[in-house]
Scaffold this motif. Structure first.
Motif, PDB file in Angstrom:
ATOM      1  N   ARG A  91       1.065  -1.181  -0.002  1.00 39.13           N
ATOM      2  CA  ARG A  91      -0.083   0.017  -0.086  1.00 39.13           C
ATOM      3  C   ARG A  91       0.631   1.321   0.171  1.00 39.13           C
ATOM      4  O   ARG A  91       0.605   2.215  -0.302  1.00 39.13           O
ATOM      5  CB  ARG A  91      -1.041   0.219   1.325  1.00 39.13           C
ATOM      6  CG  ARG A  91      -1.973  -1.119   0.827  1.00 39.13           C
ATOM      7  CD  ARG A  91      -3.130  -0.783   2.300  1.00 39.13           C
ATOM      8  NE  ARG A  91      -3.824  -1.895   2.264  1.00 39.13           N
ATOM      9  CZ  ARG A  91      -4.284  -3.316   2.909  1.00 39.13           C
ATOM     10  NH1 ARG A  91      -4.288  -2.631   3.666  1.00 39.13           N
ATOM     11  NH2 ARG A  91      -5.371  -4.006   2.223  1.00 39.13           N
ATOM     12  N   GLU A  92       2.195   1.310   0.712  1.00 34.61           N
ATOM     13  CA  GLU A  92       2.538   2.471   0.873  1.00 34.61           C
ATOM     14  C   GLU A  92       3.533   3.098  -0.589  1.00 34.61           C
ATOM     15  O   GLU A  92       3.124   4.215  -1.166  1.00 34.61           O
ATOM     16  CB  GLU A  92       3.750   2.148   1.638  1.00 34.61           C
ATOM     17  CG  GLU A  92       4.933   3.711   2.261  1.00 34.61           C
ATOM     18  CD  GLU A  92       5.273   3.635   3.843  1.00 34.61           C
ATOM     19  OE1 GLU A  92       5.819   4.346   3.622  1.00 34.61           O
ATOM     20  OE2 GLU A  92       5.343   2.618   4.698  1.00 34.61           O
ATOM     21  N   ALA A  93       3.612   1.464  -1.615  1.00 41.60           N
ATOM     22  CA  ALA A  93       4.783   1.943  -2.291  1.00 41.60           C
ATOM     23  C   ALA A  93       2.905   2.236  -3.376  1.00 41.60           C
ATOM     24  O   ALA A  93       3.598   2.870  -4.267  1.00 41.60           O
ATOM     25  CB  ALA A  93       4.672   0.914  -3.427  1.00 41.60           C
ATOM     26  N   TRP A  94       2.129   1.481  -3.592  1.00 46.97           N
ATOM     27  CA  TRP A  94       1.044   1.790  -4.215  1.00 46.97           C
ATOM     28  C   TRP A  94       0.177   3.402  -3.777  1.00 46.97           C
ATOM     29  O   TRP A  94      -0.150   4.091  -4.742  1.00 46.97           O
ATOM     30  CB  TRP A  94      -0.285   1.233  -4.124  1.00 46.97           C
ATOM     31  CG  TRP A  94      -1.196   1.571  -5.029  1.00 46.97           C
ATOM     32  CD1 TRP A  94      -2.232   1.075  -5.960  1.00 46.97           C
ATOM     33  CD2 TRP A  94      -2.591   2.380  -4.319  1.00 46.97           C
ATOM     34  NE1 TRP A  94      -3.144   1.163  -6.070  1.00 46.97           N
ATOM     35  CE2 TRP A  94      -3.007   2.350  -5.348  1.00 46.97           C
ATOM     36  CE3 TRP A  94      -2.842   3.211  -3.592  1.00 46.97           C
ATOM     37  CZ2 TRP A  94      -4.462   2.730  -5.819  1.00 46.97           C
ATOM     38  CZ3 TRP A  94      -4.138   4.118  -3.858  1.00 46.97           C
ATOM     39  CH2 TRP A  94      -4.096   4.235  -4.605  1.00 46.97           C
ATOM     40  N   ILE A  95       0.329   3.666  -2.782  1.00 45.92           N
ATOM     41  CA  ILE A  95       0.744   5.237  -2.363  1.00 45.92           C
ATOM     42  C   ILE A  95       1.401   6.494  -3.188  1.00 45.92           C
ATOM     43  O   ILE A  95       1.017   7.048  -3.884  1.00 45.92           O
ATOM     44  CB  ILE A  95       0.428   5.782  -1.037  1.00 45.92           C
ATOM     45  CG1 ILE A  95      -1.146   5.103  -0.720  1.00 45.92           C
ATOM     46  CG2 ILE A  95       0.071   7.224  -1.354  1.00 45.92           C
ATOM     47  CD1 ILE A  95      -0.793   4.951   0.860  1.00 45.92           C
ATOM     48  N   ASP A  96       2.519   5.670  -3.373  1.00 41.04           N
ATOM     49  CA  ASP A  96       4.036   6.760  -4.090  1.00 41.04           C
ATOM     50  C   ASP A  96       3.774   6.480  -5.463  1.00 41.04           C
ATOM     51  O   ASP A  96       3.448   7.744  -5.592  1.00 41.04           O
ATOM     52  CB  ASP A  96       5.020   6.198  -3.573  1.00 41.04           C
ATOM     53  CG  ASP A  96       5.589   6.319  -2.060  1.00 41.04           C
ATOM     54  OD1 ASP A  96       4.738   7.597  -0.929  1.00 41.04           O
ATOM     55  OD2 ASP A  96       6.264   5.400  -1.284  1.00 41.04           O
ATOM     56  N   LYS A  97       3.320   5.690  -6.227  1.00 43.54           N
ATOM     57  CA  LYS A  97       3.211   5.919  -7.241  1.00 43.54           C
ATOM     58  C   LYS A  97       2.377   6.146  -7.519  1.00 43.54           C
ATOM     59  O   LYS A  97       2.018   7.430  -8.783  1.00 43.54           O
ATOM     60  CB  LYS A  97       3.052   4.140  -7.674  1.00 43.54           C
ATOM     61  CG  LYS A  97       3.198   3.945  -9.333  1.00 43.54           C
ATOM     62  CD  LYS A  97       3.176   2.761  -9.439  1.00 43.54           C
ATOM     63  CE  LYS A  97       3.192   2.218 -11.650  1.00 43.54           C
ATOM     64  NZ  LYS A  97       2.614   1.185 -11.618  1.00 43.54           N
ATOM     65  N   GLU A  98       0.863   6.333  -7.381  1.00 49.05           N
ATOM     66  CA  GLU A  98      -0.658   5.885  -7.936  1.00 49.05           C
ATOM     67  C   GLU A  98      -1.524   7.841  -7.384  1.00 49.05           C
ATOM     68  O   GLU A  98      -1.340   8.420  -8.567  1.00 49.05           O
ATOM     69  CB  GLU A  98      -1.464   4.760  -7.322  1.00 49.05           C
ATOM     70  CG  GLU A  98      -1.162   3.679  -7.919  1.00 49.05           C
ATOM     71  CD  GLU A  98      -1.062   3.720  -9.817  1.00 49.05           C
ATOM     72  OE1 GLU A  98      -2.047   4.341 -10.398  1.00 49.05           O
ATOM     73  OE2 GLU A  98      -0.796   3.417 -10.544  1.00 49.05           O
ATOM     74  N   ILE A  99      -0.591   7.834  -6.346  1.00 51.21           N
ATOM     75  CA  ILE A  99      -1.458   9.577  -5.745  1.00 51.21           C
ATOM     76  C   ILE A  99       0.317  10.248  -5.996  1.00 51.21           C
ATOM     77  O   ILE A  99      -0.056  11.204  -6.634  1.00 51.21           O
ATOM     78  CB  ILE A  99      -1.471   8.874  -4.362  1.00 51.21           C
ATOM     79  CG1 ILE A  99      -3.198   8.008  -3.895  1.00 51.21           C
ATOM     80  CG2 ILE A  99      -1.981  10.336  -3.448  1.00 51.21           C
ATOM     81  CD1 ILE A  99      -4.264   8.677  -5.021  1.00 51.21           C
TER      82      ILE A  99
END
Length: 138
Positions: free
Chosen positions: A49-57
């Motif tokens: 989730r942390e990587a997803w937030i960094d990439k997608e948000i």
């Protein structure tokens, strides 16, 4: 929402009922002209989730995130990207989940004072909603 975005603040919107999240995201996009991605707890594993937030948000410059509070109750330090929190729905009157979710924004690295906006109702409707949402059945 518009005022927060106009002030340059990124906004995280908590929605308790998963079925409402796509509609809420669509309505936010229509009202603000900003993309409102959804962080799905069942589609993005906790460790990713942390990587997803960094990439997608963060990486895509997104300013709105729609999420279920349960999806962020475990250590996501990069949620300081958001300075404002809107509670679209009451988190089942579970103060622990509410405190943990808000705590993801109010932490070291936050450059702005965090603002938290609860669901707003008035008069009789407020009394009814509070009574219904904070009463356990069974």
């Amino acid at each position: 929402m518009r005022r927060e975005l106009a002030e340059g603040r990124n906004v995280m919107v908590f929605c308790w009922h998963l079925e409402l999240m796509p509609r809420l995201a669509r309505l936010l996009e229509e009202a603000t002209g900003e993309k409102a991605p959804i962080l799905w707890a069942d589609k993005v594993a906790p460790k990713k989730r942390e990587a997803w937030i960094d990439k997608e948000i963060v990486g895509k410059g997104r300013r709105i995130l729609v999420v279920n509070p349960v999806a962020v109750q475990t250590g996501l330090n990069n949620l300081v990207h958001f300075a404002s929190v809107v509670w679209y729905e009451n988190p089942a009157c579970n103060p622990l989940i509410r405190r943990q979710a808000i705590g993801r924004v109010r932490r070291i690295g936050q450059n702005l004072q965090a603002r938290v906006y609860p669901r707003s109702t008035r008069g009789r409707c407020r009394r009814c909603c509070t009574g219904c949402s904070c009463t356990r059945s069974g």
